[in-house]
Design a protein around this motif. Structure first.
Motif, PDB file in Angstrom:
ATOM      1  N   ARG A 158     -10.830  -4.243  13.139  1.00 35.46           N
ATOM      2  CA  ARG A 158     -10.640  -3.984  11.720  1.00 35.46           C
ATOM      3  C   ARG A 158     -12.001  -3.900  11.045  1.00 35.46           C
ATOM      4  O   ARG A 158     -12.888  -4.727  11.282  1.00 35.46           O
ATOM      5  N   CYS A 197      -4.786  -3.241   2.454  1.00 37.27           N
ATOM      6  CA  CYS A 197      -5.240  -3.884   1.240  1.00 37.27           C
ATOM      7  C   CYS A 197      -5.182  -5.396   1.465  1.00 37.27           C
ATOM      8  O   CYS A 197      -4.269  -5.891   2.136  1.00 37.27           O
ATOM      9  N   TYR A 200      -4.952   1.819   6.941  1.00 29.91           N
ATOM     10  CA  TYR A 200      -5.714   1.210   5.855  1.00 29.91           C
ATOM     11  C   TYR A 200      -4.919   0.049   5.274  1.00 29.91           C
ATOM     12  O   TYR A 200      -3.742   0.195   4.945  1.00 29.91           O
ATOM     13  N   ARG A 241      -9.821  -1.023   7.297  1.00 20.92           N
ATOM     14  CA  ARG A 241      -9.125  -0.028   8.111  1.00 20.92           C
ATOM     15  C   ARG A 241      -9.264  -0.394   9.581  1.00 20.92           C
ATOM     16  O   ARG A 241     -10.216  -1.066   9.984  1.00 20.92           O
ATOM     17  N   GLU A 293       0.830  -1.205   0.000  1.00 18.30           N
ATOM     18  CA  GLU A 293       0.000   0.000   0.000  1.00 18.30           C
ATOM     19  C   GLU A 293       0.864   1.254   0.000  1.00 18.30           C
ATOM     20  O   GLU A 293       1.987   1.249   0.524  1.00 18.30           O
ATOM     21  N   ASP A 330     -12.337   8.988   9.787  1.00 20.78           N
ATOM     22  CA  ASP A 330     -11.708   8.111   8.796  1.00 20.78           C
ATOM     23  C   ASP A 330     -10.260   7.801   9.157  1.00 20.78           C
ATOM     24  O   ASP A 330      -9.605   6.992   8.479  1.00 20.78           O
ATOM     25  N   VAL A 355     -14.032  -1.602   4.350  1.00 17.89           N
ATOM     26  CA  VAL A 355     -14.235  -0.307   3.699  1.00 17.89           C
ATOM     27  C   VAL A 355     -14.834  -0.488   2.303  1.00 17.89           C
ATOM     28  O   VAL A 355     -15.861   0.092   1.973  1.00 17.89           O
ATOM     29  N   GLY A 371      -0.956   7.000   1.817  1.00 19.82           N
ATOM     30  CA  GLY A 371      -1.488   7.533   3.056  1.00 19.82           C
ATOM     31  C   GLY A 371      -0.786   8.832   3.439  1.00 19.82           C
ATOM     32  O   GLY A 371       0.191   9.244   2.820  1.00 19.82           O
ATOM     33  N   TRP A 421     -10.324  -3.325   0.772  1.00 15.76           N
ATOM     34  CA  TRP A 421      -9.676  -2.358   1.658  1.00 15.76           C
ATOM     35  C   TRP A 421     -10.365  -2.445   3.019  1.00 15.76           C
ATOM     36  O   TRP A 421     -11.610  -2.432   3.101  1.00 15.76           O
TER      37      TRP A 421
END
Length: 124
Positions: free
Chosen positions: A45, A96, A94, A38, A6, A90, A48, A9, A36
């Motif tokens: 966890r 993947c 994050y 987060r 990833e 948010d 998303v 960010g 995805w």
């Protein structure tokens, strides 16, 4: 060796935008779903968004619908998460992830490959 890496960010003010990238290597993910997730400090966890590599069907959590968009680039073997109208809530790391075909796209346990994560911080 399968890798999901990833990037993208960072620190952004509320209302701003970021685009996360997930570069894949080591195997083909055709037929897989890419997701995805987060995780904020002290929280579980959270799903998303997800996209099916073949066909491109997308799914977004209610909390990000209309603000976040998942997409993929077949030629670059990369998945993206465009995040607009960011909110302080948010803020999270994050991740993947990749799952073999599954109908339970929001379930983190379905995903077999994970990246190392990228920090997104949204200031108010």
């Amino acid at each position: 060796q399968v890798q999901l890496v990833e990037s993208g960010g960072g620190l952004v003010q509320a209302g701003g935008s970021l685009r996360l990238s997930c570069a894949t290597s080591g195997r083909t993910f055709r037929g897989y779903a890419m997701g995805w997730f987060r995780q904020a400090p002290g929280k579980e966890r959270e799903f998303v968004a997800a996209i099916r590599w073949s066909g491109g069907s997308t799914y977004h959590a209610d909390s990000v619908k209309g603000r976040f968009t998942i997409s993929r680039d077949n030629a670059k073997n990369t998945v993206y998460l465009q995040m607009n109208s960011l909110k302080p809530e948010d803020t999270a790391v994050y991740y993947c992830a990749a799952a073999e075909w599954t109908s339970r796209l929001s379930n983190a346990l379905e995903y077999v490959y994970w990246g190392q994560g990228t920090q997104v911080t949204v200031s108010s």
